[in-house]
Design a protein around this motif. Structure first.
Motif, PDB file in Angstrom:
ATOM      1  N   LEU A  23       0.784  -1.324   0.146  1.00  0.00           N
ATOM      2  CA  LEU A  23      -0.052   0.061  -0.101  1.00  0.00           C
ATOM      3  C   LEU A  23       0.864   1.310   0.031  1.00  0.00           C
ATOM      4  O   LEU A  23       0.556   2.192  -0.608  1.00  0.00           O
ATOM      5  N   GLY A  24       1.908   1.224   0.881  1.00  0.00           N
ATOM      6  CA  GLY A  24       2.887   2.374   0.963  1.00  0.00           C
ATOM      7  C   GLY A  24       3.475   2.543  -0.402  1.00  0.00           C
ATOM      8  O   GLY A  24       3.809   3.794  -0.928  1.00  0.00           O
ATOM      9  N   LEU A  25       3.982   1.621  -1.061  1.00  0.00           N
ATOM     10  CA  LEU A  25       4.708   1.566  -2.399  1.00  0.00           C
ATOM     11  C   LEU A  25       3.906   2.291  -3.398  1.00  0.00           C
ATOM     12  O   LEU A  25       4.169   2.979  -4.394  1.00  0.00           O
ATOM     13  N   SER A  26       2.547   1.418  -3.425  1.00  0.00           N
ATOM     14  CA  SER A  26       1.654   1.952  -4.375  1.00  0.00           C
ATOM     15  C   SER A  26       1.454   3.571  -4.341  1.00  0.00           C
ATOM     16  O   SER A  26       1.129   4.247  -5.389  1.00  0.00           O
ATOM     17  N   ALA A  27       1.334   3.982  -3.110  1.00  0.00           N
ATOM     18  CA  ALA A  27       0.951   5.407  -2.869  1.00  0.00           C
ATOM     19  C   ALA A  27       2.193   6.212  -3.386  1.00  0.00           C
ATOM     20  O   ALA A  27       1.975   7.318  -4.071  1.00  0.00           O
ATOM     21  N   VAL A  28       3.400   5.971  -3.023  1.00  0.00           N
ATOM     22  CA  VAL A  28       4.629   6.750  -3.451  1.00  0.00           C
ATOM     23  C   VAL A  28       5.100   6.513  -5.263  1.00  0.00           C
ATOM     24  O   VAL A  28       5.059   7.291  -5.800  1.00  0.00           O
ATOM     25  N   LEU A  29       4.833   5.330  -5.758  1.00  0.00           N
ATOM     26  CA  LEU A  29       4.753   5.064  -7.262  1.00  0.00           C
ATOM     27  C   LEU A  29       3.699   5.885  -7.834  1.00  0.00           C
ATOM     28  O   LEU A  29       3.981   6.530  -8.922  1.00  0.00           O
ATOM     29  N   GLY A  30       2.368   5.863  -7.379  1.00  0.00           N
ATOM     30  CA  GLY A  30       1.388   6.800  -8.061  1.00  0.00           C
ATOM     31  C   GLY A  30       1.793   8.266  -7.976  1.00  0.00           C
ATOM     32  O   GLY A  30       1.633   8.823  -9.093  1.00  0.00           O
ATOM     33  N   ILE A  31       2.186   8.796  -7.066  1.00  0.00           N
ATOM     34  CA  ILE A  31       2.745  10.117  -6.948  1.00  0.00           C
ATOM     35  C   ILE A  31       3.833  10.434  -8.081  1.00  0.00           C
ATOM     36  O   ILE A  31       3.694  11.505  -8.746  1.00  0.00           O
ATOM     37  N   VAL A  32       4.876   9.760  -7.805  1.00  0.00           N
ATOM     38  CA  VAL A  32       6.108   9.655  -9.024  1.00  0.00           C
ATOM     39  C   VAL A  32       5.491   9.546 -10.384  1.00  0.00           C
ATOM     40  O   VAL A  32       5.816  10.674 -11.139  1.00  0.00           O
ATOM     41  N   LEU A  33       4.490   8.621 -10.716  1.00  0.00           N
ATOM     42  CA  LEU A  33       4.036   8.614 -12.098  1.00  0.00           C
ATOM     43  C   LEU A  33       3.147   9.826 -12.397  1.00  0.00           C
ATOM     44  O   LEU A  33       3.122  10.312 -13.649  1.00  0.00           O
ATOM     45  N   SER A  34       2.438  10.441 -11.577  1.00  0.00           N
ATOM     46  CA  SER A  34       1.641  11.568 -11.621  1.00  0.00           C
ATOM     47  C   SER A  34       2.434  12.834 -11.965  1.00  0.00           C
ATOM     48  O   SER A  34       2.084  13.543 -13.004  1.00  0.00           O
ATOM     49  N   VAL A  35       3.221  12.902 -11.042  1.00  0.00           N
ATOM     50  CA  VAL A  35       4.337  14.056 -11.402  1.00  0.00           C
ATOM     51  C   VAL A  35       5.035  14.101 -12.626  1.00  0.00           C
ATOM     52  O   VAL A  35       5.170  15.094 -13.568  1.00  0.00           O
ATOM     53  N   LEU A  36       5.377  12.758 -13.096  1.00  0.00           N
ATOM     54  CA  LEU A  36       6.110  12.772 -14.123  1.00  0.00           C
ATOM     55  C   LEU A  36       5.316  12.959 -15.495  1.00  0.00           C
ATOM     56  O   LEU A  36       5.775  13.292 -16.705  1.00  0.00           O
ATOM     57  N   ALA A  37       3.888  12.461 -15.452  1.00  0.00           N
ATOM     58  CA  ALA A  37       3.009  12.594 -16.493  1.00  0.00           C
ATOM     59  C   ALA A  37       2.631  14.386 -16.708  1.00  0.00           C
ATOM     60  O   ALA A  37       2.312  14.740 -17.633  1.00  0.00           O
ATOM     61  N   ALA A 158      -4.498   3.695 -11.026  1.00  0.00           N
ATOM     62  CA  ALA A 158      -5.182   2.791 -11.655  1.00  0.00           C
ATOM     63  C   ALA A 158      -3.895   2.036 -12.293  1.00  0.00           C
ATOM     64  O   ALA A 158      -4.066   0.647 -12.254  1.00  0.00           O
ATOM     65  N   LEU A 159      -3.059   2.482 -12.990  1.00  0.00           N
ATOM     66  CA  LEU A 159      -1.727   1.720 -13.578  1.00  0.00           C
ATOM     67  C   LEU A 159      -1.125   1.017 -12.572  1.00  0.00           C
ATOM     68  O   LEU A 159      -0.667  -0.079 -12.845  1.00  0.00           O
ATOM     69  N   VAL A 160      -0.684   1.715 -11.458  1.00  0.00           N
ATOM     70  CA  VAL A 160      -0.096   1.014 -10.499  1.00  0.00           C
ATOM     71  C   VAL A 160      -0.926  -0.028  -9.878  1.00  0.00           C
ATOM     72  O   VAL A 160      -0.490  -1.279  -9.524  1.00  0.00           O
TER      73      VAL A 160
END
Length: 683
Positions: A23-37, A158-160
């Motif tokens: 759950l923690g990794l999905s939150a961090v990874l989602g943030i990174v992907l959204s910022v990169l997008a 959703a991607l994560v």
């Protein structure tokens, strides 16, 4: 190597199946992907933060059972989030409309708890996006960009969720089983420490905590099992899991009894060595566990546990319980891999009506009043940052059903915020001028917040406050004064929430505890009715599920009664009262599990003493139900004193009958909490 193994075991046991880690990794990874997008679109920092927050909230709140339901909730979260951001941006343009809308939103978000995980998720997403819109001072002209960022954030999650960290039930189930190994090992280590220390209070608490954590893991295995094994296997797996848990609890009981026996030092050392040998046999990979039954150590353990001697020695009961645990554990792990068994289909859960007056409605009304008080008090502290106080009101009311629970959550929130201010100042000072380091630490705080959210409100509040300090630094508005305002607003919000909970249609902890205890007793009566049918041979019914319903009802009482047993309650008499009720209910649940695990169709058919036991237990349940409704006029009936061994010879049947007797004794103990008298059973 031993230190590494111990550390790994503790990490695995603290997070069965790595659910919180994922759950923690999905939150961090989602943030990174959204910022990169959003970076190629050259959006301002505030817009990118909205996308990051949307991704974080989606990961943090959406937890439906199936991917399809998760997808539906994500789409609904997109709609709710869009409305929330738009209304918040409109409100900031027309003050004090923003404060009025924010307080009304509290009612909706708290009331939404009645609709289960989806209601909690949508209510939280709507509330927090409204909050962050005020935190970032968004405007109406930014709404199109805000909605774009919201969509990107939800899409990133959703991607994560469905691709990058897609749930793999088989692997998750294996990890949970490994966690079970670690928690089982923790109980054995605690029993060993208790025996070696001679039964100190500290060792007793460690043993009790280890058993409680194993119980949580068993429930998690049962909840996960239908997703990863065939439906016909689930019933047998649940039965074996209950048998293991019963054997573990019996090992704990016999360990405590053995300490009181007259043990010679060499005998004590042998018992400790037996516990150490069993712990050494617990392989970390559950797929290899059946192999332990082929080892010489395993055979030796069974021989020691089953030996019959005309002159029993102190410690024999502990040896037998250890052998029973070893056998039960091997059977359970084999079932998880191979065996087949039929299981009755589960009933659909009863749906709650959309609109009714109950505890959720009462909490929502209290939250609105508390939110209004927080707006007034928060504005006196700071005209610009009053919304922090309203946020605290919302947090203390989510998941709280009594005034006591609200008080405990408020105190935890305030304590975590105070510690977080210190951490936020230190972190912001360390990374001043370095955007990359600031962003990295923000991600660390997000992970810590999500990872610890289900473990400790204090630690979660620490990470939230530290993260906000870093966000202020990133936005160029960081100062020590801002963080102290944050603390003051949190104190105002906690005080407003507690005041509303105590004054506005208050719900006392004792009244909710009585309601929840009545639910336990009703579940016990239902369990007893079906157990009588099964044991008498009149009907072949599944009582495993009924014992778990009883378990979950007791867990609800445990959560409700926490304000009484928590150290923050300075009245020792109230704490003792709470522990007495909880201990009696846990004993009832334990004995019911024992009956469920050992019962077979017709096992006690024609046994007169069984019918006497069942009739007396049912009558005592009725007396207790009257007592929790404060209308009791009858007395509890005690056992007539006939030994179980004189009534029945078969070992398994005698074990079931003995557990029924112990269950009745626990009911008598529970009755003492309600000042009920008991009379001997008339002959």
């Amino acid at each position: 190597m031993k230190l590494w193994d111990s550390t790994r075991d503790r990490l695995v046991a603290s997070d069965p199946g790595f659910v919180r880690l994922k759950l923690g990794l999905s939150a961090v990874l989602g943030i990174v992907l959204s910022v990169l997008a959003l970076l190629p679109l050259h959006q301002p920092l505030t817009i990118m933060l909205v996308g990051a927050i949307a991704a974080m909230m989606a990961a943090f709140t959406v937890g439906d059972a199936t991917p399809r339901k998760q997808a539906v909730t994500l789409l609904l979260a997109l709609v709710v989030g869009a409305i929330s951001l738009t209304v918040a941006s409109l409100g900031t343009a027309v003050p004090p409309l923003d404060s009025i809308l924010f307080v009304l939103l509290i009612f909706v978000a708290v009331y939404a708890q009645r609709f289960g995980s989806r209601g909690i998720a949508l209510g939280s997403v709507g509330f927090f996006l409204f909050f962050f819109a005020m935190f970032l001072q968004t405007h109406l002209r930014q709404v199109p960009s805000l909605l774009l960022a919201l969509t990107v954030g939800i899409a990133a999650n959703a991607l994560v969720r469905f691709v990058l960290l897609r749930r793999r039930p088989d692997a998750e189930f294996l990890r949970i089983r490994r966690a079970f190994r670690a928690r089982l090992g923790a109980v054995v280590r605690a029993a060993e420490a208790y025996l070696a220390a001679g039964g100190t209070e500290r060792a007793r608490k460690q043993l009790r905590t280890a058993n409680s954590r194993l119980h949580e893991c068993v429930l998690l295995i049962e909840d996960t099992a239908p997703d990863v094994i065939d439906e016909q296997d689930v019933g047998l797996l649940r039965r074996r899991a209950i048998e293991v848990e019963l054997a573990v609890q019996w090992l704990s009981i016999t360990t405590q009894r053995t300490v009181t026996e007259d043990l010679a030092p060499e005998n004590r050392d042998k018992l400790i060595a037996s516990l150490q040998r069993f712990h050494a046999l617990i392989e970390r990979d559950p797929r290899d566990l059946p192999l332990i039954s082929e080892t010489g150590e395993f055979s030796k353990m069974l021989v020691e546990g089953s030996r019959i001697d005309d002159h029993p020695e102190p410690g024999d009961e502990l040896r037998r319980s250890l052998a029973e645990l070893a056998l039960a554990d091997v059977k359970a792990q084999r079932v998880a891999e191979h065996d087949k068994s039929d299981v009755d289909p589960e009933e659909e859960p009863e749906k709650k009506p959309a609109f009714t007056y109950d505890n959720q409605t009462r909490s929502a009304i209290q939250a609105v009043v508390g939110g209004g008080l927080a707006v007034i008090g928060g504005a006196l502290v700071s005209q610009q940052r009053w919304y922090w106080a309203v946020l605290t009101v919302f947090v203390v009311f989510i998941g709280s059903s009594t005034a006591g629970a609200t008080f405990v959550k408020g105190a935890r929130r305030l304590g975590g915020t105070l510690i977080g201010i210190i951490g936020g100042v230190l972190l912001a000072t360390l990374v001043t001028g370095s955007t990359g380091a600031t962003l990295a630490l923000i991600l660390v705080c997000v992970f810590g917040m999500v990872y610890m959210s289900r473990v400790s409100q204090v630690i979660m509040a620490f990470f939230v406050t530290a993260m906000l300090g870093l966000l202020y630094s990133l936005l160029g508005t960081f100062s020590l004064e801002v963080l102290w305002i944050r603390l003051a607003e949190t104190a105002v919000g906690a005080a407003a929430g507690i005041l509303a909970a105590v004054v506005i249609v208050p719900v006392r902890t004792r009244s909710v505890m009585l309601d929840d205890t009545a639910t336990v007793l009703e579940e016990l009566r239902d369990f007893l009715d079906h157990a009588v049918k099964l044991l008498s041979g009149s009907e072949n019914v599944n009582i495993i599920e009924l014992s778990r319903d009883l378990d979950r009802a007791v867990e609800k009482v445990r959560a409700t009664i926490e304000p009484l047993t928590h150290p923050i309650n300075f009245r020792s008499a109230r704490r003792d009262y709470g522990w007495h009720v909880l201990t009696a209910l846990e004993t009832i649940a334990f004995r019911a599990r024992h009956v469920a695990a050992r019962s077979q169709p017709g096992l006690l058919a024609g046994e007169d003493r069984f019918l006497l036991f069942a009739g007396r237990i049912d009558r005592n349940i009725g007396v207790l139900l009257d007592a929790v409704g404060e209308t009791a006029h009858d007395k509890l009936v005690l056992d007539d004193g006939t030994p179980v061994s004189d009534a029945i010879v078969d070992a398994q049947a005698r074990s079931v009958l003995s557990s029924l007797g112990q269950l009745d004794s626990a009911l008598i103990a529970l009755g003492r909490a309600f000042d009920l008298e008991a009379v001997p059973r008339p002959s």
